[in-house]
Design a protein around this motif. Structure first.
Motif, short mmCIF file in Angstrom:
data_model
loop_
_atom_site.label_atom_id
_atom_site.label_comp_id
_atom_site.label_asym_id
_atom_site.label_seq_id
_atom_site.Cartn_x
_atom_site.Cartn_y
_atom_site.Cartn_z
N GLY A 59 5.07 -8.63 1.14
CA GLY A 59 4.83 -9.97 0.65
C GLY A 59 6.11 -10.71 0.35
N ASP A 60 5.99 -11.90 -0.17
CA ASP A 60 7.12 -12.76 -0.49
C ASP A 60 7.48 -12.59 -1.97
OD1 ASP A 60 9.00 -14.69 -0.80
OD2 ASP A 60 7.70 -16.39 -0.37
N THR A 61 8.69 -12.05 -2.23
CA THR A 61 9.11 -11.81 -3.61
C THR A 61 10.06 -12.90 -4.12
OG1 THR A 61 10.97 -10.43 -2.87
CG2 THR A 61 8.86 -9.30 -3.34
N ALA A 62 10.17 -13.99 -3.38
CA ALA A 62 11.12 -15.03 -3.77
C ALA A 62 10.83 -15.60 -5.16
CB ALA A 62 11.12 -16.15 -2.74
N TRP A 63 9.57 -15.55 -5.59
CA TRP A 63 9.19 -16.09 -6.89
C TRP A 63 9.95 -15.42 -8.03
CZ3 TRP A 63 7.30 -12.94 -10.70
CH2 TRP A 63 6.90 -11.66 -10.31
N GLN A 64 10.40 -14.15 -7.80
CA GLN A 64 11.06 -13.41 -8.87
C GLN A 64 12.40 -14.05 -9.28
OE1 GLN A 64 11.43 -9.25 -7.96
NE2 GLN A 64 9.22 -8.95 -7.75
N GLU A 65 13.06 -14.72 -8.35
CA GLU A 65 14.33 -15.37 -8.68
C GLU A 65 14.13 -16.40 -9.78
OE1 GLU A 65 16.91 -16.61 -5.48
OE2 GLU A 65 15.72 -15.44 -4.04
N VAL A 66 13.01 -17.13 -9.71
CA VAL A 66 12.71 -18.11 -10.75
C VAL A 66 12.36 -17.43 -12.05
CG1 VAL A 66 11.19 -20.02 -11.39
CG2 VAL A 66 11.92 -19.75 -9.00
N ALA A 67 11.51 -16.39 -11.97
CA ALA A 67 11.05 -15.70 -13.17
C ALA A 67 12.20 -15.03 -13.92
CB ALA A 67 9.99 -14.66 -12.81
N LEU A 68 13.13 -14.43 -13.18
CA LEU A 68 14.22 -13.70 -13.81
C LEU A 68 15.28 -14.62 -14.40
CD1 LEU A 68 14.70 -10.79 -11.23
CD2 LEU A 68 13.76 -10.62 -13.54
N SER A 69 15.35 -15.83 -13.91
CA SER A 69 16.39 -16.74 -14.40
C SER A 69 15.84 -17.87 -15.25
CB SER A 69 17.17 -17.34 -13.22
OG SER A 69 16.29 -18.06 -12.36
N ALA A 70 14.53 -17.89 -15.46
CA ALA A 70 13.92 -19.02 -16.17
C ALA A 70 14.44 -19.17 -17.58
CB ALA A 70 12.39 -18.85 -16.19
N ASP A 71 14.74 -18.05 -18.25
CA ASP A 71 15.19 -18.12 -19.64
C ASP A 71 16.71 -18.09 -19.77
OD1 ASP A 71 12.58 -18.15 -20.51
OD2 ASP A 71 12.46 -15.97 -20.65
N ALA A 72 17.41 -18.08 -18.63
CA ALA A 72 18.87 -17.91 -18.68
C ALA A 72 19.54 -19.04 -19.45
CB ALA A 72 19.44 -17.83 -17.27
N SER A 73 18.97 -20.24 -19.39
CA SER A 73 19.61 -21.36 -20.08
C SER A 73 19.60 -21.19 -21.58
CB SER A 73 18.90 -22.66 -19.71
OG SER A 73 17.53 -22.59 -20.08
N ALA A 74 18.64 -20.39 -22.10
CA ALA A 74 18.55 -20.17 -23.54
C ALA A 74 19.38 -18.98 -24.00
CB ALA A 74 17.09 -19.96 -23.95
N GLU A 75 19.94 -18.22 -23.05
CA GLU A 75 20.71 -17.02 -23.40
C GLU A 75 22.18 -17.37 -23.55
OE1 GLU A 75 19.96 -14.23 -20.29
OE2 GLU A 75 18.02 -13.62 -21.08
N LEU A 76 22.77 -16.92 -24.63
CA LEU A 76 24.21 -17.11 -24.81
C LEU A 76 24.99 -16.32 -23.78
CD1 LEU A 76 24.45 -16.94 -28.70
CD2 LEU A 76 24.60 -18.97 -27.24
N VAL A 77 24.50 -15.11 -23.47
CA VAL A 77 25.13 -14.25 -22.46
C VAL A 77 24.04 -13.81 -21.49
CG1 VAL A 77 26.45 -12.16 -22.02
CG2 VAL A 77 26.81 -13.43 -24.14
N PRO A 78 24.11 -14.20 -20.22
CA PRO A 78 23.09 -13.77 -19.26
C PRO A 78 23.00 -12.25 -19.18
CG PRO A 78 24.48 -15.49 -18.32
CD PRO A 78 25.11 -15.07 -19.61
N ARG A 79 21.78 -11.75 -19.04
CA ARG A 79 21.58 -10.30 -19.03
C ARG A 79 21.58 -9.69 -17.65
NH1 ARG A 79 16.22 -9.62 -22.15
NH2 ARG A 79 15.87 -11.68 -21.26
#
Length: 480
Positions: free
Chosen positions: A78-98
């Motif tokens: 299947g198409d797993t491209a959606w995970q890029e959005v899910a994994l980075s969606a909260d990055a803007s709120a993180e002081l240090v990306p995980r």
């Protein structure tokens, strides 16, 4: 190593021959395969197990091995491209990306291709591991009453006592938690002592696995330079003042990668500076049991000199035994111990009791001190062999410090060297080396290589590996 190669070769031969058998048809008996291929029964058993794991063979106890039925068609991916959005969606709120770059860790864990000499490994070559002693310890442990019962969450009391005696000072068994190796202990300690987004002071250069742990926890590593006498106290104090950090991670003994030992006067300064900052020192005492024969008396752990609960101590049996013998310890005093204990329980429950009992059997046997003496002598010999070969064949590489413990050398490359190009060239020449860049949490002051002498097969392989590295340097750097 030879047994592993035989298993791989036999599996390859059998994989090819399977084409002559119909699905469900029986393969020759194990005895027939032993006689035909002139290998041991263990090799045959392991090769068949490998084919069974691949789904090519089915083994039936008492009946033999049979070619497996064809596999069902694999469904379309299947198409797993959606995970890029899910994994980075909260990055803007993180002081240090995980997001974590584990490449610096993988280098020391992955086996190099066949025929390539390994200067990257972080563990003893199988010929240096106490395999017989470990096997005997496991066998004895398996016969202990209650060995499969649930252990105390803090660890088996006798093993905690053994680690406490090794740490010394005021440390008791009540201050010790048994962990699944040093990496697990460091992970627990960093999670316990610093909230996401917080700075954590680290030696520069330092162990890439620790940097990966910090970043995975959302922490911000702040470098404090190291020289031949260990971390620099004045710069450590400056870093505490500038960042407000409450944790520093330190390897006082045979630091990775430099091999430096924290000087006596600096030991007192580090403890004082951390105490004045209201901060903890995570002491990673990872390689105390890999001292070289010519080292002389070792300084005690920092934890042994700490009266105020500043030090959270980490050590492990893994480096001196096998990468699969993952038994370590966390030691601390005061309220922090309960937090460490709670996080470890949530993460892992406990270390399997059979492994803890085997560790007790191993360290309590006469084979243990004999093993440590043999390793001390062999590591000194290997260090001297590699040092002499580098000075003879690669005088362009500087060795600012040759340690009397640990399993590697830290070599400084000429200014302007492209580490990545040299590492790739070395691999083409048949030797795997570790670039220095992953050991720095910020911009490195110079290019380096870390060269391990513990994972190679012996003196001849070390000498040949340096010769191959010379060829790579000639090709990539134009030394000649």
């Amino acid at each position: 190593m030879q047994e592993s190669s035989s298993v791989s070769d036999l599996a390859k031969s059998l994989r090819h021959e399977l084409k002559r058998y119909s699905p469900g048809e029986k393969l020759p008996s194990s005895r027939a395969l032993v006689e035909r291929f002139r290998v041991s029964p263990v090799t045959v058993s392991r090769a068949l197990a490998q084919l069974a794991a691949e789904g090519l063979v089915v083994t039936r106890p008492g009946a033999g091995a049979f070619r497996a039925e064809p596999r069902a068609a694999v469904p379309a991916v299947g198409d797993t491209a959606w995970q890029e959005v899910a994994l980075s969606a909260d990055a803007s709120a993180e002081l240090v990306p995980r997001s974590v770059d584990a490449s610096g860790v993988v280098v020391s864990l992955a086996a190099p291709p066949a025929g390539v000499i390994e200067f990257t490994g972080g563990y003893l070559h199988p010929s240096l591991q106490p395999e017989r002693a470990m096997a005997a310890a496991l066998s004895r442990a398996g016969r202990r009453p209650g060995v499969w019962a649930r252990p105390p969450v803090e660890g088996v009391a006798e093993l905690r006592e053994w680690f406490a005696r090794g740490i010394g000072g005021a440390t008791t068994a009540a201050d010790v938690l048994i962990t699944a190796g040093g990496q697990s202990a460091l992970t627990t300690a960093l999670r316990a002592l610093a909230p996401p987004g917080a700075p954590v002071l680290v030696e520069s250069p330092t162990y890439p696995g620790m940097l990966a742990i910090a970043r995975a926890a959302g922490l911000r590593p702040v470098p404090v330079p190291v020289d031949a006498d260990g971390v620099k106290p004045a710069l450590l104090a400056d870093a505490f003042r500038a960042t407000g950090a409450r944790v520093v991670v330190c390897q006082p003994l045979f630091q990775n990668p430099t091999g430096a030992v924290l000087a006596p006067e600096r030991r007192r300064e580090v403890l004082r500076i951390a105490r004045d900052a209201g901060a903890f020192v995570i002491e990673d005492d990872f390689v105390r049991r890999l001292v070289h024969e010519d080292a002389g008396p070792l300084p005690p752990p920092l934890a042994a000199e700490d009266l105020d609960g500043v030090v959270v101590h980490v050590n492990s049996l893994t480096k001196a035994t096998s990468p699969s013998f993952r038994v370590g310890a966390l030691a601390a005093r005061g309220p922090v111990l309960e937090r460490l204990r709670a996080i470890q329980i949530v993460d892992t429950f406990f270390v399997p009791r059979p492994l803890q009992e085997a560790a007790l059997e191993l360290v309590g046997s006469p084979a243990w001190p004999r093993h440590l003496r043999a390793v001390a002598a062999e590591l000194k010999h290997r260090r001297d062999t590699m040092t002499a070969a580098l000075r003879l064949h690669l005088p362009e590489l500087a060795l600012p410090y040759v340690p009397s413990g640990g399993y590697h050398l830290w070599a400084r490359l000429p200014e302007g060297t492209d580490e990545s190009a040299l590492t790739a060239g070395a691999l083409r020449a048949g030797v795997a080396v570790t670039p220095g860049r992953p050991y720095f949490s910020a911009e490195p002051p110079a290019p380096h290589l870390r060269l391990s002498f513990a994972a190679a097969a012996g003196e001849g392989e070390i000498t040949e590996g340096v010769r191959r590295l010379r060829l790579a340097c000639d090709e990539v750097l134009g030394f000649r």
